[in-house]
Design an enzyme around this catalytic site. Structure first.
Site, PDB file in Angstrom:
ATOM      1  N   GLY A 113     -37.645  10.611 -75.741  1.00  0.00           N
ATOM      2  CA  GLY A 113     -37.221  10.632 -76.982  1.00  0.00           C
ATOM      3  C   GLY A 113     -35.967   9.872 -76.992  1.00  0.00           C
ATOM      4  O   GLY A 113     -35.517   8.799 -76.938  1.00  0.00           O
ATOM      5  N   SER A 140     -36.293  16.649 -74.496  1.00  0.00           N
ATOM      6  CA  SER A 140     -34.816  16.778 -74.094  1.00  0.00           C
ATOM      7  C   SER A 140     -34.622  16.475 -72.756  1.00  0.00           C
ATOM      8  O   SER A 140     -33.786  16.833 -71.942  1.00  0.00           O
ATOM      9  CB  SER A 140     -34.135  17.972 -74.274  1.00  0.00           C
ATOM     10  OG  SER A 140     -34.268  18.384 -75.727  1.00  0.00           O
ATOM     11  N   GLU A 170     -45.576  15.411 -83.086  1.00  0.00           N
ATOM     12  CA  GLU A 170     -45.216  14.897 -84.549  1.00  0.00           C
ATOM     13  C   GLU A 170     -46.286  14.581 -85.405  1.00  0.00           C
ATOM     14  O   GLU A 170     -46.388  14.682 -86.651  1.00  0.00           O
ATOM     15  CB  GLU A 170     -44.091  14.026 -84.531  1.00  0.00           C
ATOM     16  CG  GLU A 170     -42.640  14.782 -84.078  1.00  0.00           C
ATOM     17  CD  GLU A 170     -41.651  13.725 -83.229  1.00  0.00           C
ATOM     18  OE1 GLU A 170     -41.842  12.604 -83.236  1.00  0.00           O
ATOM     19  OE2 GLU A 170     -41.057  14.433 -82.504  1.00  0.00           O
ATOM     20  N   HIS A 221     -49.202  13.019 -80.075  1.00  0.00           N
ATOM     21  CA  HIS A 221     -47.692  13.341 -80.232  1.00  0.00           C
ATOM     22  C   HIS A 221     -47.542  14.750 -81.101  1.00  0.00           C
ATOM     23  O   HIS A 221     -48.213  14.917 -82.219  1.00  0.00           O
ATOM     24  CB  HIS A 221     -46.556  12.287 -80.343  1.00  0.00           C
ATOM     25  CG  HIS A 221     -45.447  12.704 -80.219  1.00  0.00           C
ATOM     26  ND1 HIS A 221     -44.610  13.586 -81.082  1.00  0.00           N
ATOM     27  CD2 HIS A 221     -44.715  12.637 -79.096  1.00  0.00           C
ATOM     28  CE1 HIS A 221     -43.428  13.686 -80.607  1.00  0.00           C
ATOM     29  NE2 HIS A 221     -43.424  13.075 -79.299  1.00  0.00           N
ATOM     30  N   ASN A 255     -40.195   6.864 -76.132  1.00  0.00           N
ATOM     31  CA  ASN A 255     -40.892   6.869 -77.199  1.00  0.00           C
ATOM     32  C   ASN A 255     -39.655   6.901 -78.391  1.00  0.00           C
ATOM     33  O   ASN A 255     -39.071   7.758 -78.431  1.00  0.00           O
ATOM     34  CB  ASN A 255     -41.770   8.251 -77.541  1.00  0.00           C
ATOM     35  CG  ASN A 255     -42.289   8.302 -78.729  1.00  0.00           C
ATOM     36  OD1 ASN A 255     -42.139   7.524 -79.826  1.00  0.00           O
ATOM     37  ND2 ASN A 255     -42.435   9.635 -79.246  1.00  0.00           N
ATOM     38  N   TRP A 256     -39.692   5.731 -78.985  1.00  0.00           N
ATOM     39  CA  TRP A 256     -38.843   5.363 -79.921  1.00  0.00           C
ATOM     40  C   TRP A 256     -38.712   6.091 -81.091  1.00  0.00           C
ATOM     41  O   TRP A 256     -37.777   6.107 -81.976  1.00  0.00           O
ATOM     42  CB  TRP A 256     -38.272   3.863 -80.068  1.00  0.00           C
ATOM     43  CG  TRP A 256     -37.775   3.174 -78.719  1.00  0.00           C
ATOM     44  CD1 TRP A 256     -37.355   3.615 -77.633  1.00  0.00           C
ATOM     45  CD2 TRP A 256     -37.697   1.865 -78.611  1.00  0.00           C
ATOM     46  NE1 TRP A 256     -36.931   2.947 -76.598  1.00  0.00           N
ATOM     47  CE2 TRP A 256     -37.064   1.807 -77.388  1.00  0.00           C
ATOM     48  CE3 TRP A 256     -37.674   0.621 -79.401  1.00  0.00           C
ATOM     49  CZ2 TRP A 256     -36.677   0.190 -76.721  1.00  0.00           C
ATOM     50  CZ3 TRP A 256     -37.425  -0.593 -78.909  1.00  0.00           C
ATOM     51  CH2 TRP A 256     -36.905  -0.581 -77.664  1.00  0.00           C
ATOM     52  N   LYS A 257     -39.931   6.687 -81.281  1.00  0.00           N
ATOM     53  CA  LYS A 257     -40.341   7.372 -82.671  1.00  0.00           C
ATOM     54  C   LYS A 257     -39.800   6.211 -83.674  1.00  0.00           C
ATOM     55  O   LYS A 257     -39.805   4.931 -83.464  1.00  0.00           O
ATOM     56  CB  LYS A 257     -39.448   8.633 -82.807  1.00  0.00           C
ATOM     57  CG  LYS A 257     -39.925   9.425 -81.429  1.00  0.00           C
ATOM     58  CD  LYS A 257     -39.562  10.948 -81.471  1.00  0.00           C
ATOM     59  CE  LYS A 257     -39.838  11.599 -80.320  1.00  0.00           C
ATOM     60  NZ  LYS A 257     -39.488  12.982 -80.446  1.00  0.00           N
ATOM     61  N   GLY A 270     -36.203  17.271 -79.014  1.00  0.00           N
ATOM     62  CA  GLY A 270     -35.081  16.787 -79.748  1.00  0.00           C
ATOM     63  C   GLY A 270     -34.143  18.095 -80.126  1.00  0.00           C
ATOM     64  O   GLY A 270     -33.457  18.007 -81.017  1.00  0.00           O
ATOM     65  N   GLU A 311     -45.467  18.046 -73.544  1.00  0.00           N
ATOM     66  CA  GLU A 311     -44.212  18.080 -74.305  1.00  0.00           C
ATOM     67  C   GLU A 311     -44.207  19.595 -75.054  1.00  0.00           C
ATOM     68  O   GLU A 311     -44.922  19.610 -76.296  1.00  0.00           O
ATOM     69  CB  GLU A 311     -44.171  17.085 -75.223  1.00  0.00           C
ATOM     70  CG  GLU A 311     -44.018  15.611 -74.713  1.00  0.00           C
ATOM     71  CD  GLU A 311     -43.823  14.385 -75.497  1.00  0.00           C
ATOM     72  OE1 GLU A 311     -42.501  13.874 -75.280  1.00  0.00           O
ATOM     73  OE2 GLU A 311     -44.111  14.193 -76.623  1.00  0.00           O
TER      74      GLU A 311
HETATM   75  P1  13P Z   1     -36.678  14.132 -77.042  1.00  0.00           P
HETATM   76  O1  13P Z   1     -36.631  13.441 -75.525  1.00  0.00           O
HETATM   77  O2  13P Z   1     -35.813  13.521 -78.180  1.00  0.00           O
HETATM   78  O3  13P Z   1     -36.535  15.375 -76.909  1.00  0.00           O
HETATM   79  O4  13P Z   1     -38.156  13.481 -77.468  1.00  0.00           O
HETATM   80  C1  13P Z   1     -39.210  13.813 -76.653  1.00  0.00           C
HETATM   81  C2  13P Z   1     -40.376  13.562 -77.269  1.00  0.00           C
HETATM   82  O5  13P Z   1     -40.880  13.904 -78.322  1.00  0.00           O
HETATM   83  C3  13P Z   1     -40.954  12.082 -76.606  1.00  0.00           C
HETATM   84  O6  13P Z   1     -42.157  11.884 -77.022  1.00  0.00           O
END
Ligand code: 13P
Length: 251
Positions: free
Chosen positions: A234, A213, A97, A95, A9-11, A173, A167
């Site tokens: 992420g 992470s 977020e 997600h 997931n590149w966000k 993150g 998650e």
């Molecule tokens: P990280 O791998 O940066 O912790 O992000 C996880 C995530 O939210 C994937 O959707």
């Protein structure tokens, strides 16, 4: 036997050229890997060019969101049909977020899930508790609500097109990965919920990704757990070599 699925997931990162360069670098690093389903999820503006770059490879593409209408006066939204049109097989829904920054509710996510599946997209459906919910002993209640409300009304056939991503928000993150034991506990609990609601056949087949992470260094011990069927990555998915290291650790 559930096939491992690892998605990046590149966000909200990468311009078109950067997205294409990332998958061009990734393709040779994971060429020939057929024991893991591999997916990348760029921003909307990069989807078309990334899809072109991925043609003929073993890497699939997903979007990071989709709306509940096929077209019309919904300024700023995107239809599953449009995502299919540019080469997506998947969308991420729920997600943390989007739940916590954009205010998406369980009921709205359930609507999105049904609409995406009916349009022909597969869905990575995210769940997970906040730190204060975990510390307050609410993890099981939160996961129960997110699964019960979020996946309401799915048929057995629809479940074949759904992957759950657990998650924990405190691990996203933050560099603070859930321990393999914590991940396994939450995944086993989630599978039990699906079993209670939809039966053993659905629960045994559904894949549950861990996200939070994940890195090349912790992927192997996490994937070794019986209820961890893959990852939603992420930060470590932004670079081809660190993402490929996770794929290789799980392959
Ligand atoms: P990280 O791998 O940066 O912790 O992000 C996880 C995530 O939210 C994937 O959707």
């Amino acid at each position: 036997m559930r096939k491992t699925i690892i998605a990046g997931n590149w966000k909200m990162n990468k311009l078109v050229a950067e997205s294409v360069a990332t998958v061009e670098a990734l393709k040779p690093l994971v060429a020939g890997v057929d024991t893991v389903e591999i997916v990348v999820c760029p921003v909307f503006t990069s989807l078309y060019a990334t899809g072109q770059a991925l043609a003929g490879s073993n890497i699939q593409m997903g979007a990071q969101n989709s709306y509940v209408k096929a077209e019309g006066a919904y300024t700023g939204e995107i239809a599953p049909q449009m995502l299919l049109d540019v080469g997506c097989q998947w969308t991420i829904l729920g997600h943390s977020e989007r739940r916590h920054i954009l205010g998406e509710t369980d009921a709205f996510l359930n609507e999105k899930l049904h609409f995406a599946l009916n349009a022909g997209l597969k869905v990575m459906f995210c769940i997970g508790e906040l730190l204060e919910e975990r510390e307050g002993g609410q993890m099981e209640a939160v996961l129960t609500r997110q699964i019960t409300e979020g996946t309401k009304g799915l048929t057995e056939a629809q479940w074949e097109q759904v992957v759950i991503a657990y998650e924990p928000v405190w691990a996203i993150g933050t560099g603070k990965t859930a321990s393999p034991e914590q991940a396994e506990e939450a995944h086993a609990f989630t599978r039990g919920l699906v079993c209670n609601l939809f039966g053993a056949a659905v629960a045994d087949a559904v894949r549950i990704q861990y996200g939070g992470s994940v890195k090349g260094e912790n992927a192997a011990e996490l994937i070794a757990k019986p209820n961890v069927d893959g990852f939603l990555v992420g930060g470590a998915a932004l670079k081809a070599d660190s993402f490929a290291a996770i794929v290789r650790a799980a392959a």
